[in-house]
Design an enzyme around this catalytic site. Structure first.
Site, PDB file in Angstrom:
ATOM      1  N   GLY A 209       0.808  -1.210   0.000  1.00 55.31           N
ATOM      2  CA  GLY A 209       0.000   0.000   0.000  1.00 55.31           C
ATOM      3  C   GLY A 209       0.842   1.260   0.000  1.00 55.31           C
ATOM      4  O   GLY A 209       1.327   1.694   1.050  1.00 55.31           O
TER       5      GLY A 209
ATOM      6  N   GLU B 286      -2.126   6.498  -3.135  1.00 55.01           N
ATOM      7  CA  GLU B 286      -3.350   6.988  -2.511  1.00 55.01           C
ATOM      8  C   GLU B 286      -4.217   7.656  -3.572  1.00 55.01           C
ATOM      9  O   GLU B 286      -3.720   7.985  -4.652  1.00 55.01           O
ATOM     10  CB  GLU B 286      -2.991   7.979  -1.396  1.00 55.01           C
ATOM     11  CG  GLU B 286      -2.149   7.310  -0.321  1.00 55.01           C
ATOM     12  CD  GLU B 286      -1.883   8.207   0.878  1.00 55.01           C
ATOM     13  OE1 GLU B 286      -2.293   9.391   0.841  1.00 55.01           O
ATOM     14  OE2 GLU B 286      -1.275   7.716   1.837  1.00 55.01           O
TER      15      GLU B 286
ATOM     16  N   THR C  69      -3.066  -4.072  -5.723  1.00 53.13           N
ATOM     17  CA  THR C  69      -3.167  -5.449  -6.227  1.00 53.13           C
ATOM     18  C   THR C  69      -3.140  -6.422  -5.049  1.00 53.13           C
ATOM     19  O   THR C  69      -2.324  -6.255  -4.139  1.00 53.13           O
ATOM     20  CB  THR C  69      -2.001  -5.739  -7.194  1.00 53.13           C
ATOM     21  OG1 THR C  69      -2.108  -4.829  -8.286  1.00 53.13           O
ATOM     22  CG2 THR C  69      -2.059  -7.159  -7.724  1.00 53.13           C
TER      23      THR C  69
ATOM     24  N   GLU D 225       3.201   1.342 -11.571  1.00 54.95           N
ATOM     25  CA  GLU D 225       4.607   1.181 -11.155  1.00 54.95           C
ATOM     26  C   GLU D 225       5.478   2.243 -11.823  1.00 54.95           C
ATOM     27  O   GLU D 225       6.521   1.950 -12.390  1.00 54.95           O
ATOM     28  CB  GLU D 225       5.114  -0.209 -11.522  1.00 54.95           C
ATOM     29  CG  GLU D 225       4.360  -1.297 -10.790  1.00 54.95           C
ATOM     30  CD  GLU D 225       5.095  -1.806  -9.579  1.00 54.95           C
ATOM     31  OE1 GLU D 225       6.183  -1.289  -9.277  1.00 54.95           O
ATOM     32  OE2 GLU D 225       4.561  -2.703  -8.932  1.00 54.95           O
TER      33      GLU D 225
END
Lengths: 248, 396
Positions: B140, B143, B175, B375
């Site tokens: 995590g 945001e 994910t 990513e």
């Protein structure tokens, strides 16, 4: 218990085979080599016996340096020892003689192999090893149970199943259905790196046959399209089947 | 003719790429390819259509050692080279980006930070279970309002008496979130950004699944909601890292795998289109015989080949511990972009058939639309490279 598994390196089934310039062998260019799928069943059965009965599994392949790939793969899957029997023998009797001569006196309780090597499809090396070593055999086996010095094998026969019992040592050749071979785990692959492949110069016993020629199947003739109304097409098809293909 | 179930045995190798691999690397790729052919291709279209993750594959992949395989054996991992890890990602994504994403998150974004930043007790507890797939992790960082600029995150962790921390915040686009047993949550603290392990079931912690995706449909994507979540410092806080370099270090690991994985999806589309074009007859000839289609194939195989050598060299540098995050940015940016373009061209070769789930192309293409901006977006990686060569950051 000591188990020997004989593995053959064969061209991948997806390879488009070409006949080499000598007219009697496969052109090795662009061929990807794999373990013969029936041998994979044999190896899987050996590894399961290793897991359930603490057997020691040795794999052997007869061929050139390239056969080390199938041996390394077998080590990754769980075989304990691997031996490359260096030999150019290609006739089934010569191969079986070399394998039997090497295995003799080494105390194997069970010798497993595929029921045939795909491609060559002779289905003779396994049975010949049993005969040469004068031990029991069961071929085209779909279920195998090992007892105390005994085996019970089920084999597919026309329209049913034949159950064979016998004494070890024995040669068992595997058929599809015997088991579902596993994938090599990454740890197994890394573990195989630490094991060595023993290389032995295999004698070249004389064979009983030699390949004199290899030809590709003739190209399929082009199909024929029938014209006309459905009734006419049906009549034309019937007469072609009757008069040309002569199937009735 | 080959559809989605076509199990091509060989990877596309135009320039002798496989000749540069070690035996172990070749075998890892082959075992992954067999696994994908046998276990993934027959079921993946249905999972993508139904928007479900194939959970039954989690333990199978764990048994084979697909999670965190480059970590050391003492933690139950395989100790693979970076190139072998990359090849594994290549083959998994040839199955589906969702599957590769699962393995990337588990291995690079959860196991890796526990390994690199965690205490010995945290490593001993989590890594062997995660390697087997008995425990699932998620990561995590992102945001709702902080994506490319994670340093501005609002999630906060505050020290409480008795060796505890209180965490509040919301994470998005996570994910594995809803199926995870543990989340690595990054939060602002008085010491800068710190990482916390937050276990499923901790009061105040929820992970609702996000639905309605047209991409990565065979992957679980979630929000993480933390409302006054209390965790114990000893079990939860990753002690050995402070600051944004913590999460960025994880992302460098994952991006390395993505740069390999995207090529796997591209290879699947390329092989599918090539097979189709050789068999599809128009004007009494296979469409592969037309120059316009050949131009596409020549372009596709060239980009695929260039991408393979880019990540191979990057992997060798990584194993020699001589790589930089900016090099990983180049590989991620280039390979995902090329892969997406290869999938699009492949789609045009199949015409209308290219949109059907009988073929894998549209699924891969839609997946790669996510990969293009996750990513690190394509654009951010471009700016990272720009900064690397000019010495001037354009985004600050």
């Amino acid at each position: 218990m000591k188990i020997l598994v004989a593995l053959k390196q064969v061209p991948d089934t997806e390879t488009r085979i070409k006949v080499a310039a000598d007219g009697k062998s496969i052109d090795p260019a662009d061929v990807k080599w794999i373990t013969s799928p029936y041998d994979e069943y044999a190896l899987e059965e050996a590894i399961r016996l290793k897991e359930s009965k603490a057997a020691e599994v040795t794999v052997v392949s007869l061929g050139s340096d390239s056969a080390k790939d199938v041996l390394r793969n077998a080590l990754a899957l769980g075989a304990d020892n691997a031996v490359l029997l260096k030999s150019e023998a290609s006739d089934p009797l010569a191969i079986a003689s070399a394998l039997a001569a090497w295995a003799k006196g080494k105390g194997f309780d069970l010798i497993l192999a595929g029921n045939k090597g795909i491609g060559g499809d002779n289905a003779s090396v396994g049975p010949m090893i049993a005969e040469l070593l004068d031990i029991a055999q069961a071929n085209v086996v779909v279920k195998l149970e090992i007892g105390d010095g005994t085996f019970r094998a089920e084999r597919e026969i026309e329209g049913g199943t034949e159950v064979i019992e016998g004494k070890l040592p024995a040669v068992i050749t595997a058929q599809k259905g015997l088991n579902e071979p596993r994938y090599a785990s990454l740890k197994g692959i890394m573990g195989a790196k630490k094991k060595t492949i023993e290389e032995v110069d295999g004698a070249a016993p004389s064979g009983s046959t030699s390949v004199v020629g290899m030809v590709m199947p003739p190209a399929r003739p082009e199909g024929r399209k029938l014209d006309g109304e459905p009734a006419q097409q049906a009549a034309a098809l019937l007469s072609a089947l009757k008069d040309e293909a002569k199937i009735f | 003719m080959a559809g989605a179930y076509a199990t091509f045995t060989h990877m596309t190798d135009y320039m002798g790429f496989q000749g540069l691999l070690t035996d172990e690397e070749r075998m890892v790729r082959e075992t992954a390819r067999d696994f994908v052919n046998g276990e993934v291709l027959p079921i993946i279209e249905k999972h993508a259509q139904d928007q479900t993750f194939p959970k039954h594959l989690i333990s199978k992949m764990g048994e084979l050692g697909f999670y965190g395989p480059s970590l050391p054996e003492e933690y139950g991992c395989a100790g693979l080279s970076s190139v072998a890890y990359g090849l594994l990602m290549y083959e998994l994504e040839r199955g589906d980006s969702g599957l590769r994403s699962f393995a990337s998150v588990q291995g690079s974004l959860v196991m890796w930070p526990i390994y690199a930043y965690g205490s010995e007790a945290q490593k001993q507890y989590w890594l062997p279970k995660m390697a087997k797939g008995e425990k699932i992790g998620c990561f995590g960082l992102t945001e709702p309002d902080f994506g490319s600029n994670p340093g501005g995150m609002l999630t906060k962790a505050v020290r409480e008496p008795g060796g505890k921390w209180r965490i509040n915040g919301t994470k998005m686009w996570i994910t594995n979130g809803s199926i995870a047993d543990v989340a690595v949550v990054w939060a602002q603290t008085e010491d800068g950004i710190r990482g916390f392990l937050v276990e499923k079931g901790t009061p105040g912690f929820n992970a609702p699944e996000m639905k309605g995706k047209w991409s990565l449909r065979a992957s679980t994507t979630s929000e993480l909601v933390l409302e006054d979540v209390i965790v114990e410092e000893e079990k939860s806080l990753l002690p050995h890292v402070k600051g944004l370099k913590g999460p960025l270090g994880c992302l460098t690991q994952a991006r390395f795998g993505i740069a390999w994985g995207a090529l796997g999806a591209a290879d699947a589309c390329y092989q599918c289109a090539l097979d189709y074009a050789q068999h599809r007859i128009q004007f009494d000839r296979p469409i592969a015989s037309f120059q316009l289609q050949q131009e596409k194939f020549a372009w596709m195989v060239t980009e695929l080949t260039k991408g393979q050598f880019l990540v191979l060299q990057l992997g060798r540098l990584k194993d020699a511990k001589k790589y930089t995050p900016a090099q990983v940015s180049m590989a991620k940016m280039n390979n995902v972009n090329a892969a997406l373009e290869i999938c699009r061209k492949a789609r045009t070769i199949l015409g209308a058939n290219g949109i059907l789930d009988e073929y894998p192309i549209m699924r891969h293409m839609a997946n790669l639309e996510s990969v293009y901006t996750y990513e690190g977006t394509h654009d951010m990686h471009m700016l990272v490279i720009g900064q690397e060569v000019t010495g001037i950051p354009a985004y600050r």
